[in-house]
Design an enzyme around this catalytic site. Structure first.
Site, short mmCIF file in Angstrom:
data_model
loop_
_atom_site.label_atom_id
_atom_site.label_comp_id
_atom_site.label_asym_id
_atom_site.label_seq_id
_atom_site.Cartn_x
_atom_site.Cartn_y
_atom_site.Cartn_z
N GLU A 267 0.93 -1.06 0.01
CA GLU A 267 -0.01 0.00 -0.07
C GLU A 267 0.75 1.40 0.10
OE1 GLU A 267 -3.24 0.02 -0.48
OE2 GLU A 267 -3.40 -2.23 -0.14
N ASP A 345 3.93 -3.99 -5.67
CA ASP A 345 4.55 -5.16 -5.11
C ASP A 345 6.10 -5.15 -5.10
OD1 ASP A 345 2.17 -6.56 -4.68
OD2 ASP A 345 2.17 -7.61 -6.39
#
Length: 416
Positions: A267, A345
């Site tokens: 995030e 990621d």
């Protein structure tokens, strides 16, 4: 002109149904393959859940089309006649609210069926009828209040300001940004309880992670999401100084601290790459074009509909067609979002120090949320804001999955 709009909406409905049919056929075949990321029982269950939802989506799309025909053939004229002698600014607020209420009444049975039949059957629903009713009342009143203010304001602009479409766009776009600012601290607490994270050791680790990314927030909060739903999630809410880290209580129960930190690292990747601001800017560009089109609708369209060219009718036409308009841009928005997920990621691995915890967390999220990991290529193309999880795991270097001949299936190329 009305015939052109009807054809466009019909094609929109046809495409949506076709995508759902292809997705049902694809998943029906894929569920008979050896499971990926799940136990055999969870694999079958998640496939059935997805297929059930797609069938409901087809029915919703058909009802959406029937509702469109109703509004175009009779409903808009009915609202115009009901509000004939009212001041144009007040008329806009009343007309828009009538439009929203009718649509809400038609859509409510689907929401109830989704929550208390489908989600209940698949063990996701934790909501009670009492809580559901409270949510609907709160959400409905909030929507009507905001809609009244905005529709009346836009009506005033249409009447009094040249190039009204541009200034209406500025107003709506500003409200969207404002709602993003207000959501975590003022709107979300109307529906859920937010409490500071009590695990001091975990809280300290999260704060250190935030500092490494240069992320300033109001703090780390746990939301009581489990009172409605069993699924896991986490998010960063708000813009500017109102940002806060929000963890679902269900997430804390299922992930280890290291897995949770890896998810938050992902995030934070969105924050570091300014994805929220990029998404808002992209939405702003799309809305700008949409309002330009709205501001140049031919008077012939209103004549064919049998209504006056008032602010109220202009606003209702906008709301009637906005779903089709946004659908056109959905593949682009989804593509950008999927690329952002890969970058997030990679950032999570960089800041967290390894990929194993994120890999482990993604596998748990898939299993706990019963998210069937394979989808037809059209579904991915139009709707998926995240890449298929198996593709994310491959990009993270996971070598534990035996893909065998799945590459064709992952691309949606298997025979249906």
């Amino acid at each position: 002109m009305v015939e052109v709009l009807s054809i466009i909406f019909f094609l929109y409905v046809l495409i949506k149904i076709y995508i759902s049919v292809m997705q049902i056929g694809y998943v029906s075949k894929a569920k008979d393959m050896p499971p990926v990321l799940m136990k055999p029982s969870s694999w079958i269950k998640s496939a059935k859940y997805l297929i059930t939802n797609e069938r409901l989506k087809i029915l919703e799309t058909l009802v959406e089309y029937a509702l469109f025909i109703f509004w175009l053939s009779w409903g808009i004229r009915w609202i115009d006649t009901m509000t004939w002698n009212i001041d144009p600014v007040i008329q806009a607020a009343i007309a828009v609210n009538i439009f929203l209420i009718v649509n809400y009444i038609v859509e409510l049975p689907f929401t109830i069926y989704q929550t208390f039949v489908i989600d209940e059957r698949f063990k996701f629903n934790h909501s009670t009828p009492e809580l559901f009713i409270k949510d609907q009342i709160k959400g409905g009143l909030l929507t009507l209040i905001i809609a009244s203010i905005l529709s009346a304001s836009v009506a005033w602009i249409i009447i009094n300001v040249p190039s009204w479409w541009f200034f209406s766009f500025l107003l709506i776009f500003s409200v969207i940004v404002l709602l993003n600012l207000l959501f975590p601290t003022y709107i979300a607490p109307m529906f859920n309880k937010f409490t500071p994270l009590k695990d001091e050791a975990l809280s300290e680790k999260i704060k250190n992670l935030l500092q490494k990314s240069g992320f300033e927030s109001e703090g780390v909060f746990v939301v009581d999401a489990s009172k409605r739903d069993a699924r896991l999630n986490a998010y960063f809410g708000g813009l500017g100084k109102s940002k806060r880290v929000v963890l679902f209580d269900t997430l804390l129960d299922k992930l280890s601290n290291n897995e949770l930190l890896a998810v938050l690292g992902h995030e934070l990747g969105h924050f570091k790459h300014n994805d929220i601001y990029k998404n808002i800017a992209m939405l702003g560009a799309i809305l700008f074009v949409g309002f330009y089109i709205l501001g140049h609708l031919p008077s012939q369209l209103f004549m064919e509909l049998g209504v006056r060219e008032t602010p109220a009718m202009i606003e209702i036409l906008f709301m009637l067609l906005i779903s089709v308009y946004l659908f056109i841009f959905m593949p682009v928005m989804s593509l950008v979002s999927r690329r952002n997920e890969y970058e997030a990621d990679r950032y999570a691995v960089e800041i967290h120090g390894n990929s194993e915890d994120l890999i482990s967390a993604l596998k748990k999220l898939v299993d706990e949320n019963k998210s069937f990991p394979l989808s037809h290529k059209l579904t991915i193309f139009f709707y998926h804001s995240h890449p298929p999880v198996v593709e994310r795991l491959k990009a993270l270097g996971d070598k534990s999955i035996k893909f065998e001949n799945r590459d064709e299936a992952l691309k949606g190329d298997c025979n249906i």
